[in-house]
Scaffold this motif. Structure first.
Motif, short mmCIF file in Angstrom:
data_model
loop_
_atom_site.label_atom_id
_atom_site.label_comp_id
_atom_site.label_asym_id
_atom_site.label_seq_id
_atom_site.Cartn_x
_atom_site.Cartn_y
_atom_site.Cartn_z
N VAL A 111 -7.38 0.94 -3.24
CA VAL A 111 -8.26 0.83 -2.07
C VAL A 111 -7.92 -0.49 -1.42
O VAL A 111 -7.65 -1.48 -2.10
CB VAL A 111 -9.76 0.86 -2.46
CG1 VAL A 111 -10.63 0.68 -1.24
CG2 VAL A 111 -10.11 2.18 -3.15
N LEU A 112 -7.91 -0.50 -0.10
CA LEU A 112 -7.51 -1.70 0.62
C LEU A 112 -8.68 -2.42 1.26
O LEU A 112 -9.69 -1.80 1.62
CB LEU A 112 -6.52 -1.33 1.73
CG LEU A 112 -5.41 -0.36 1.39
CD1 LEU A 112 -4.55 -0.10 2.62
CD2 LEU A 112 -4.57 -0.93 0.25
N PHE A 113 -8.52 -3.73 1.41
CA PHE A 113 -9.45 -4.52 2.19
C PHE A 113 -8.78 -4.67 3.54
O PHE A 113 -7.72 -5.27 3.63
CB PHE A 113 -9.65 -5.89 1.54
CG PHE A 113 -10.85 -6.63 2.04
CD1 PHE A 113 -12.00 -6.70 1.27
CD2 PHE A 113 -10.84 -7.26 3.28
CE1 PHE A 113 -13.13 -7.37 1.72
CE2 PHE A 113 -11.95 -7.93 3.74
CZ PHE A 113 -13.10 -7.99 2.96
N MET A 171 -15.44 -1.82 -1.69
CA MET A 171 -14.04 -1.51 -1.97
C MET A 171 -13.89 -1.12 -3.43
O MET A 171 -13.23 -0.14 -3.78
CB MET A 171 -13.19 -2.74 -1.66
CG MET A 171 -11.77 -2.70 -2.18
SD MET A 171 -10.75 -4.09 -1.60
CE MET A 171 -11.45 -5.46 -2.48
N PRO A 181 0.81 -1.22 0.00
CA PRO A 181 0.00 0.00 0.00
C PRO A 181 0.85 1.27 0.00
O PRO A 181 0.57 2.21 -0.74
CB PRO A 181 -0.81 -0.13 1.30
CG PRO A 181 -0.93 -1.59 1.51
CD PRO A 181 0.36 -2.18 1.03
N ASP A 239 -13.41 -2.14 6.03
CA ASP A 239 -13.02 -3.07 7.09
C ASP A 239 -14.27 -3.52 7.85
O ASP A 239 -15.36 -3.02 7.63
CB ASP A 239 -12.02 -2.41 8.04
CG ASP A 239 -11.13 -3.45 8.73
OD1 ASP A 239 -11.48 -4.66 8.70
OD2 ASP A 239 -10.07 -3.08 9.27
N SER A 246 -7.74 4.78 0.93
CA SER A 246 -9.06 4.38 1.44
C SER A 246 -9.10 2.88 1.72
O SER A 246 -8.36 2.12 1.12
CB SER A 246 -10.16 4.73 0.43
OG SER A 246 -10.22 6.12 0.24
N TYR A 247 -9.98 2.49 2.62
CA TYR A 247 -10.14 1.06 2.86
C TYR A 247 -11.53 0.73 3.39
O TYR A 247 -12.24 1.61 3.84
CB TYR A 247 -9.08 0.55 3.84
CG TYR A 247 -9.15 1.14 5.22
CD1 TYR A 247 -9.98 0.61 6.20
CD2 TYR A 247 -8.35 2.23 5.56
CE1 TYR A 247 -10.03 1.15 7.47
CE2 TYR A 247 -8.39 2.79 6.83
CZ TYR A 247 -9.24 2.24 7.78
OH TYR A 247 -9.30 2.78 9.04
N SER A 289 -12.90 5.60 4.81
CA SER A 289 -12.97 4.21 5.24
C SER A 289 -14.42 3.86 5.48
O SER A 289 -15.20 4.71 5.91
CB SER A 289 -12.15 4.00 6.52
OG SER A 289 -12.63 4.86 7.53
N ARG A 336 -7.91 -2.42 7.29
CA ARG A 336 -7.07 -1.28 7.66
C ARG A 336 -5.60 -1.69 7.72
O ARG A 336 -5.26 -2.71 8.28
CB ARG A 336 -7.50 -0.79 9.06
CG ARG A 336 -6.68 0.34 9.62
CD ARG A 336 -7.39 0.95 10.83
NE ARG A 336 -7.67 -0.02 11.87
CZ ARG A 336 -6.80 -0.37 12.82
NH1 ARG A 336 -5.59 0.15 12.85
NH2 ARG A 336 -7.12 -1.25 13.73
N PRO A 337 -4.72 -0.88 7.11
CA PRO A 337 -3.30 -1.22 7.14
C PRO A 337 -2.73 -1.03 8.55
O PRO A 337 -3.23 -0.21 9.31
CB PRO A 337 -2.68 -0.22 6.16
CG PRO A 337 -3.64 0.92 6.11
CD PRO A 337 -5.00 0.34 6.34
#
Lengths: 362, 362
Positions: free
Chosen positions: A177-179, A332, A166, A192, A189-190, A349, A181-182
DNA sequence: CGTTCCGTGGAGAGCGCTCTCCGTCAATGC
DNA sequence: GCATTGACGGAGAGCGCTCTCCACGGAACG
């Protein structure tokens, strides 16, 4: 059957224009539905398109629009171990192969992500490019792929915390966009899950059905999800007077669930309730319980997490906390397309609420 | 940090050429490693590339080479039922969604296909575009996608026989390779398993361990693989004197395996060996056997097929026939790239040999 | 009746790359 | 010593598309 109208090879805009007796620009306008074009001419163009069997050349379009109209779906790991495994690339007949990709799909979770992504993308004429990024080489490939403009953005599903991808993508100024939270804050953005709420549901269910001596098999604690589920579970237990909750850390795998259950049983032979932080570990725990002569849920109640297909493969079927993975994956994807439409939009998020699914195991 | 050298946006060949003091053509030659270029100039170009942070624009390259350097990985079904399910596209929060995609990934088999494909593609700088083709709408999408040149060819995994997609692709003159022999002859290469040999291994193993009253749960008989496994099993049984083999047809799902086992047990309570045409059905069978008080493998030996992850989720772990899916998928990919390199090459088939994996259930 | 304006279609300039053709220069042969 | 060859770099023509301009004509207005 349409060969008489095209010069050679696939028909181009030029060919359609000639057939319709208009200019290339007009055909383009009709095809892309932009600006007002006289209905009569529109009809003529449409007829010419179908007569010539015209299909727009995406490369040419991409070249000028600077958009690929494609997104990458990246499964990313942190991997110290997988990093080395990359050597064994070539053969791998007997299940060796890329341990990472194999491992990814062993958990049905990823299939649900794909389902959600595809469901959202498909009505929009898009399809995901599947990529794996478990080594630094592979991570560079992903970034290069995006930089080449082969995909407009990336949907990143990290299997481990501390995933460097990321940050790499953000640095390169690429969309993602992430699946989940990092672990470290990254301006991306993500979506969760409210993991703590899920764990709370599990705790309340076990307490509610009268369990008194409850233990838990947590996920890896360096993963935010693992951490949050444990915290949520303990908090709720504490709120109900259970100051101490025997805990063994697992790795989200069936084997680690078995090992953890063995330990818990050895140290607390009288326990009557177990919360495992995912279904695969719950499945392993059930196997061990049965082998040690405990009935489920008679002697020991078991609650899992995820509602993956492992929950149904278990006997009795697992009571578990359902994560709306498909919905999360779709969201997402929506966030990514939004961002592509408005590149300077806010980083956001979206947190989803879990749900308890009561089956036979608790 | 490299902005001083590029005019604006991403650096182009032109920018690199200027930085290296050579022509665009020379940079292209170095980047693509074509023809002899003076080592000194080569070095200069390479330096210019890294200084400018140049990345080739794929759209521009594709436009002239007429190659996308991408392949589609298509999961295709025949689907009467899924055809209708397409309506419910939009929402599908609680696991509804696309029943087809969900169903596809429920079987770990597909994950192994992906693994094999990716392993072969990755070292070649390629990545698969994931597509589903369960409705005629979706099948047209796939063909359009290929015709637009977004992918050079398709890897097709059909979940049902009578899948119309291979024929559609062949008619359009597009490149494809199939996983498993199509039910109707189509001029397209494919990889497949020697299903009959696999069934033979299962039969010999059951007979070899002393089973006398052996039954089988077949796969759907309209699928070539289901048919072949049953034929192979019966043939071998006959060759060992077992003229009659009680058979119930299943659908390759866990539930159908359970139902089939119930029936077999009702009609032949004394059976002591079962061959299920895939692991999911074997898993279902084991559950039923246990519930009916039969021990596995003590009272009844069970052999599965596939060596999927379901084999390990079972207690005891399943003895099963391993299908080298990853290797087959890799070979399928190799065949496709071969064909792309030589479009007039021969249509071929590659058949793989299965292998018996002995675990606890038989 | 002249002016402005909007609606609409055409012309043409690229997007960034590859690849064919051609020019140049040094090495080689007779 | 001159023609021939081979090695190598440059010029330039597109690939098929989008999109900005511009031209044109009719409607509306004063």
């Amino acid at each position: 059957m349409t060969d008489d109208l095209r010069s050679a090879g696939a028909p181009t805009l030029e060919d359609v224009a000639r057939a319709a007796g208009v200019s290339r620009a007009t055909v383009s306008r009709v095809v892309n539905g932009v600006r007002n074009v006289d209905p009569v001419i529109q009809e003529a163009v449409r007829r010419a398109v179908s007569v010539t069997g015209y299909t727009p050349n995406r490369a040419a379009r991409s070249l000028v629009t600077r958009r690929a109209d494609a997104v990458a779906l990246v499964v990313s790991g942190a991997g110290v171990e997988p990093e080395a495994a990359e050597e064994a690339e070539g053969t791998g007949a007997s299940g060796g192969g890329s341990s990472f990709t194999a491992q990814v799909f062993a958990d049905p979770f990823f299939g649900r992500v794909v389902t959600g992504v595809v469901n959202y993308l498909r009505p929009r004429g898009m399809h995901p490019v599947l990529m794996f990024a478990e080594s630094s080489r592979a991570r560079e490939d992903v970034v290069a792929y995006l930089r080449q403009g082969r995909a407009d953005g990336a949907l990143v599903v990290s299997t481990h915390a501390e995933d460097p991808l990321p940050a790499l993508i953000a640095e390169a100024g690429l969309a993602a966009v992430l699946f989940a939270r990092p672990a470290r804050p990254v301006p991306v953005s993500y979506v969760d899950l409210a993991h703590q709420d899920g764990a709370r549901l599990a705790a309340e269910h076990l307490i509610g059905r009268g369990c008194r001596r409850i233990a838990t098999i947590s996920g890896p604690l360096d993963v935010p999800a693992g951490q949050a589920r444990l915290t949520g579970f303990r908090d709720t237990m504490a709120r109900h007077g259970h100051a101490y909750v025997p805990t063994v850390e697992g790795q989200f795998t069936q084997e680690s669930g078995e090992a953890a259950m063995e330990r818990l049983l050895a140290e607390h032979p009288d326990l009557d309730g177990v919360f495992a932080a995912n279904d695969l570990m719950a499945l392993g725990a059930c196997h061990v319980l049965r082998e040690r002569g405990r009935s489920v849920p008679g002697d020991v109640a078991v609650v899992g997490f995820d509602d993956s297909s492992a929950a149904l493969a278990c006997r009795p079927p697992l009571t578990t906390v359902r994560q709306p993975v498909e919905g999360m994956a779709a969201e997402m994807t929506r966030l990514l397309l939004d961002r592509l439409a408005r590149p300077d939009g806010p980083v956001t998020s979206v947190i989803f609420e879990p749900e308890l699914v009561v089956r036979g195991s608790a």
